[in-house]
Design an enzyme around this catalytic site. Structure first.
Site, PDB file in Angstrom:
ATOM      1  N   LYS A  22      -0.497   6.586  -5.597  1.00  0.00           N
ATOM      2  CA  LYS A  22      -0.174   5.137  -5.291  1.00  0.00           C
ATOM      3  C   LYS A  22      -0.794   4.589  -3.898  1.00  0.00           C
ATOM      4  CE  LYS A  22       3.832   3.717  -3.697  1.00  0.00           C
ATOM      5  NZ  LYS A  22       4.162   3.004  -2.586  1.00  0.00           N
ATOM      6  N   ASN A  23      -0.512   5.703  -2.958  1.00  0.00           N
ATOM      7  CA  ASN A  23      -0.812   5.414  -1.905  1.00  0.00           C
ATOM      8  C   ASN A  23      -2.195   5.808  -1.246  1.00  0.00           C
ATOM      9  OD1 ASN A  23       1.724   4.478  -1.426  1.00  0.00           O
ATOM     10  ND2 ASN A  23       2.406   6.378  -0.342  1.00  0.00           N
ATOM     11  N   ARG A  95       4.068  -4.565   0.453  1.00  0.00           N
ATOM     12  CA  ARG A  95       3.635  -4.371   1.944  1.00  0.00           C
ATOM     13  C   ARG A  95       2.093  -4.065   2.232  1.00  0.00           C
ATOM     14  NH1 ARG A  95       4.690  -2.161   4.906  1.00  0.00           N
ATOM     15  NH2 ARG A  95       4.833  -3.340   6.959  1.00  0.00           N
ATOM     16  N   CYS A 119      11.648  -4.462   4.930  1.00  0.00           N
ATOM     17  CA  CYS A 119      11.957  -4.030   3.703  1.00  0.00           C
ATOM     18  C   CYS A 119      13.147  -3.161   3.774  1.00  0.00           C
ATOM     19  CB  CYS A 119      10.996  -3.267   2.902  1.00  0.00           C
ATOM     20  SG  CYS A 119      10.687  -1.638   3.576  1.00  0.00           S
ATOM     21  N   ARG A 124       9.272  -2.769   9.462  1.00  0.00           N
ATOM     22  CA  ARG A 124       7.913  -2.745   9.147  1.00  0.00           C
ATOM     23  C   ARG A 124       7.031  -3.749   9.761  1.00  0.00           C
ATOM     24  NH1 ARG A 124       8.336  -0.154   4.072  1.00  0.00           N
ATOM     25  NH2 ARG A 124       5.928   0.788   4.511  1.00  0.00           N
ATOM     26  N   SER A 166       0.052   5.324  12.609  1.00  0.00           N
ATOM     27  CA  SER A 166       0.270   4.410  11.743  1.00  0.00           C
ATOM     28  C   SER A 166      -0.709   4.758  10.398  1.00  0.00           C
ATOM     29  CB  SER A 166       0.094   2.910  11.955  1.00  0.00           C
ATOM     30  OG  SER A 166       0.048   2.158  11.056  1.00  0.00           O
ATOM     31  N   VAL A 167      -0.215   4.912   9.349  1.00  0.00           N
ATOM     32  CA  VAL A 167      -0.847   5.090   8.196  1.00  0.00           C
ATOM     33  C   VAL A 167      -1.652   4.066   7.941  1.00  0.00           C
ATOM     34  CG1 VAL A 167      -1.004   5.724   5.682  1.00  0.00           C
ATOM     35  CG2 VAL A 167       0.462   6.926   6.974  1.00  0.00           C
ATOM     36  N   ASP A 308       8.514  10.346   2.838  1.00  0.00           N
ATOM     37  CA  ASP A 308       8.626   9.996   1.510  1.00  0.00           C
ATOM     38  C   ASP A 308       9.492  11.053   0.644  1.00  0.00           C
ATOM     39  OD1 ASP A 308       5.570   8.189   1.649  1.00  0.00           O
ATOM     40  OD2 ASP A 308       7.624   7.707   2.310  1.00  0.00           O
ATOM     41  N   ILE A 330      10.535   8.790  11.072  1.00  0.00           N
ATOM     42  CA  ILE A 330       9.512   7.595  10.868  1.00  0.00           C
ATOM     43  C   ILE A 330      10.128   6.034  10.383  1.00  0.00           C
ATOM     44  CG2 ILE A 330       7.566   7.171   9.260  1.00  0.00           C
ATOM     45  CD1 ILE A 330       7.204   9.581  10.739  1.00  0.00           C
ATOM     46  N   ARG A 400       7.899   0.797  -9.037  1.00  0.00           N
ATOM     47  CA  ARG A 400       6.805   0.507  -8.117  1.00  0.00           C
ATOM     48  C   ARG A 400       5.892   1.903  -7.796  1.00  0.00           C
ATOM     49  NH1 ARG A 400       8.885  -1.431  -2.665  1.00  0.00           N
ATOM     50  NH2 ARG A 400       6.537  -1.174  -2.230  1.00  0.00           N
TER      51      ARG A 400
HETATM   52  C1  EPZ Z   1       2.746   4.215   4.450  1.00  0.00           C
HETATM   53  O1  EPZ Z   1       3.346   3.141   4.703  1.00  0.00           O
HETATM   54  C2  EPZ Z   1       3.121   4.555   3.059  1.00  0.00           C
HETATM   55  N1  EPZ Z   1       2.833   3.432   2.133  1.00  0.00           N
HETATM   56  C3  EPZ Z   1       4.867   4.797   3.061  1.00  0.00           C
HETATM   57  O2  EPZ Z   1       4.949   5.086   1.796  1.00  0.00           O
HETATM   58  C4  EPZ Z   1       4.844   6.189   3.845  1.00  0.00           C
HETATM   59  O3  EPZ Z   1       6.406   6.185   3.799  1.00  0.00           O
HETATM   60  C5  EPZ Z   1       4.391   5.752   5.382  1.00  0.00           C
HETATM   61  O4  EPZ Z   1       2.917   5.425   5.378  1.00  0.00           O
HETATM   62  C6  EPZ Z   1       4.620   6.924   6.326  1.00  0.00           C
HETATM   63  O5  EPZ Z   1       4.113   8.055   5.921  1.00  0.00           O
HETATM   64  C7  EPZ Z   1       1.686   3.285   1.749  1.00  0.00           C
HETATM   65  O6  EPZ Z   1       0.706   4.026   1.967  1.00  0.00           O
HETATM   66  C8  EPZ Z   1       1.342   2.047   0.728  1.00  0.00           C
HETATM   67  P1  EPZ Z   1       3.152   3.581   8.909  1.00  0.00           P
HETATM   68  P2  EPZ Z   1       2.766   2.366   6.395  1.00  0.00           P
HETATM   69  O7  EPZ Z   1       2.443   2.518   9.274  1.00  0.00           O
HETATM   70  O8  EPZ Z   1       1.471   2.377   6.480  1.00  0.00           O
HETATM   71  C9  EPZ Z   1       5.869   1.869  12.433  1.00  0.00           C
HETATM   72  C10 EPZ Z   1       6.226   4.930  -0.068  1.00  0.00           C
HETATM   73  O9  EPZ Z   1       7.478   5.352  -0.362  1.00  0.00           O
HETATM   74  N2  EPZ Z   1       4.746   0.793  12.407  1.00  0.00           N
HETATM   75  O10 EPZ Z   1       2.690   4.999   9.009  1.00  0.00           O
HETATM   76  O11 EPZ Z   1       3.623   1.069   6.436  1.00  0.00           O
HETATM   77  C11 EPZ Z   1       6.288   1.595  11.079  1.00  0.00           C
HETATM   78  O12 EPZ Z   1       7.628   0.552  11.150  1.00  0.00           O
HETATM   79  C12 EPZ Z   1       6.072   4.207   1.209  1.00  0.00           C
HETATM   80  O13 EPZ Z   1       5.204   5.224  -0.971  1.00  0.00           O
HETATM   81  C13 EPZ Z   1       4.838   0.045  13.655  1.00  0.00           C
HETATM   82  O14 EPZ Z   1       5.551  -0.107  14.570  1.00  0.00           O
HETATM   83  O15 EPZ Z   1       3.559   3.381   7.456  1.00  0.00           O
HETATM   84  C14 EPZ Z   1       7.133   3.012  11.025  1.00  0.00           C
HETATM   85  O16 EPZ Z   1       8.380   3.235  11.656  1.00  0.00           O
HETATM   86  C15 EPZ Z   1       7.127   3.871   1.991  1.00  0.00           C
HETATM   87  N3  EPZ Z   1       3.798  -1.033  13.898  1.00  0.00           N
HETATM   88  C16 EPZ Z   1       5.951   3.929  11.395  1.00  0.00           C
HETATM   89  O17 EPZ Z   1       5.155   2.970  12.284  1.00  0.00           O
HETATM   90  C17 EPZ Z   1       2.716  -1.130  12.948  1.00  0.00           C
HETATM   91  O18 EPZ Z   1       1.804  -1.889  13.042  1.00  0.00           O
HETATM   92  C18 EPZ Z   1       5.055   4.581  10.522  1.00  0.00           C
HETATM   93  O19 EPZ Z   1       4.818   3.495   9.734  1.00  0.00           O
HETATM   94  C19 EPZ Z   1       2.766  -0.127  11.816  1.00  0.00           C
HETATM   95  C20 EPZ Z   1       3.733   0.955  11.674  1.00  0.00           C
END
Ligand code: EPZ
Length: 420
Positions: A22-23, A95, A119, A124, A166-167, A308, A330, A400
């Site tokens: 999915k990701n 998202r 969420c 987020r 950030s992913v 995850d 995270i 989802r």
């Molecule tokens: C991706 O979410 C994944 N979703 C998430 O999987 C996964 O848990 C996460 O990466 C971490 O590996 C998808 O790929 C669709 P981040 P993402 O940006 O990109 C903070 C699942 O269960 N942050 O790496 O939203 C954020 O709040 C989902 O499949 C900022 O502060 O994660 C978090 O604390 C859940 N500012 C941390 O960074 C930003 O602009 C990591 O978030 C972006 C993120």
């Protein structure tokens, strides 16, 4: 609302073939907007988030054909009248919709994308996404819950160091920079395998992206793209989930269709806990593992232990003889499964971003509530090992991100069914 009913204590054996990720699929679908040429995506998981992303693309003007039998999606974004809008109605439930921002800006120089909002697992924010896009020359303002972005003269390559890993932000900026004028250097990138799968897809399409180091990427902007056919990588979180199911109550459970090289951290930790496995390049056998030992771990960006899999790991910790500990680094609120597991008899104490799990603890079936995608699957895992029956409410969370979960488990002798 649909529920899942799980009867505990059935030993799992047989084979589970893992679906596409999915990701990996979501950013690739967002990136498809960059191109006017045909795109054929194979091994796509037809889970709710992927279907929502397809609906968003269709709303904007994509021509999308989903073949559920063959698990492939044919995309054609030739439409000159592409809507440069991603409405709240789509982004609020999925998202990752915010990732269309980079491709709309790069191709059309304009975008109006709903802020995703928070969420269950956290607020987020998307500040890092916006920071990166501004560094590429985008003008961005936020009004009435929407991001208004434009780049009248197109985007220009830049040197960008992400303030934190950030992913989504890494994906959004890679996609945008693929069509920017000049060269972009990205530092402190997330390096999840799903992001490598995205850059493989973009390079096949004609982009010019190279990984210079673990967290460093060079992107030479290109002008146009060609037709592309791409197979989405396996879902390593689904794989990790079922490996843990095997560790909990499996006997010679085979998890196939995977690339074990992307699961090194998980395998190392599970081995340390006493999980018996036979590992090959593209499958793993999980053998009966009667003695589970406690561990102390923390969630980290890849290649660390994935957030995850945190909820699923906590269920395995309830079987360990002694006190385990897991630190969630995270997300700020990702222990919502703990109260539900404690209602099933687990002994888990949460203090801030740390959870302590005492074991071994027998679990008892109960009626429980799913709160987010991975929390919901941890309740299924708990139901598999609990006495009697567990009923899981709000399984829309599960739908989802897990494709054919009940079918895959039933094929391995689990007693699980959906109540409509
Ligand atoms: C991706 O979410 C994944 N979703 C998430 O999987 C996964 O848990 C996460 O990466 C971490 O590996 C998808 O790929 C669709 P981040 P993402 O940006 O990109 C903070 C699942 O269960 N942050 O790496 O939203 C954020 O709040 C989902 O499949 C900022 O502060 O994660 C978090 O604390 C859940 N500012 C941390 O960074 C930003 O602009 C990591 O978030 C972006 C993120």
């Amino acid at each position: 609302m649909q529920k899942l009913k799980v009867k505990g204590k059935n030993i799992l054996s047989g084979e589970i073939k893992i679906s596409g990720s999915k990701n990996a699929t979501l950013p690739i679908l967002a990136a498809s907007i960059l191109s006017e040429k045909k795109i054929d995506l194979k091994r796509v998981p037809l889970v709710k988030d992927v279907v929502t992303m397809c609906h968003l693309l269709k709303y904007m003007g994509s021509n999308i054909k989903i073949n559920s039998q063959k698990k492939n999606i044919l995309i054609n974004n030739k439409n000159k009248k592409f809507k440069k809008i991603a409405p709240y109605s789509f982004v609020k439930t999925m998202r990752a919709g915010v990732i269309v921002l980079g491709s709309l800006l790069a191709r059309f120089g304009k975008a109006k994308v709903s802020l995703p909002g928070g969420c269950a697992i956290g607020t987020r924010p998307v500040d890092i996404h916006l920071y990166g896009l501004k560094r590429l020359g985008a003008k961005i303002k936020i009004k009435n819950g929407y991001i208004f972005a434009e780049a009248k003269k197109g985007l220009t390559g830049a040197q960008i160091r992400f303030p934190s890993i950030s992913v989504g932000a890494t994906e959004n900026v890679i996609i945008a920079a693929s069509l920017a004028k000049g060269i972009t250097y990205l530092k402190n990138c997330a390096c999840e395998p799903e992001i490598k799968n995205l850059t493989d897809f973009l390079n096949k399409m004609g982009a010019n992206i190279s990984w210079l180091g673990k967290r460093e990427i060079k992107i030479i902007g290109c002008k146009k793209f060609n037709h592309v056919s791409h197979q989405v990588m396996f879902d390593r979180i689904e794989a990790g989930t079922f490996i843990i199911a095997g560790a909990l109550i499996g006997k010679k459970l085979k998890i196939s269709g995977i690339q074990t090289r992307f699961l090194n951290t998980e395998i190392k930790i599970l081995r340390k806990m006493g999980v018996r496995m036979q590992i090959s390049k593209d499958y793993i056998y999980i053998l009966h593992s009667p003695k589970i030992k406690p561990v102390k771990i923390k969630t980290e960006p890849y290649p660390g232990f994935p957030t995850d899999l945190q909820a699923q790991m906590i269920v395995l910790m309830t079987k360990a003889k002694g006190k385990s500990q897991i630190k969630e680094n995270i997300f700020e609120n990702r222990f919502m499964h703990v109260p539900e597991l404690n209602r099933m008899g687990a002994k888990i104490n949460t203090l801030g971003n740390l959870s302590y799990v005492e074991g071994p603890q027998n679990l008892n079936g109960a009626e429980v509530m799913a709160t987010d995608l991975r929390a919901s699957v941890s309740l299924v895992l708990a139901g598999l090992i609990a006495n009697n029956q567990t009923v899981i409410n709000r399984v829309y969370h599960l739908d989802r991100g897990y494709e054919d979960l009940e079918k895959k488990l039933r094929q391995c002798k689990a007693k699980i069914s959906r109540i409509f």
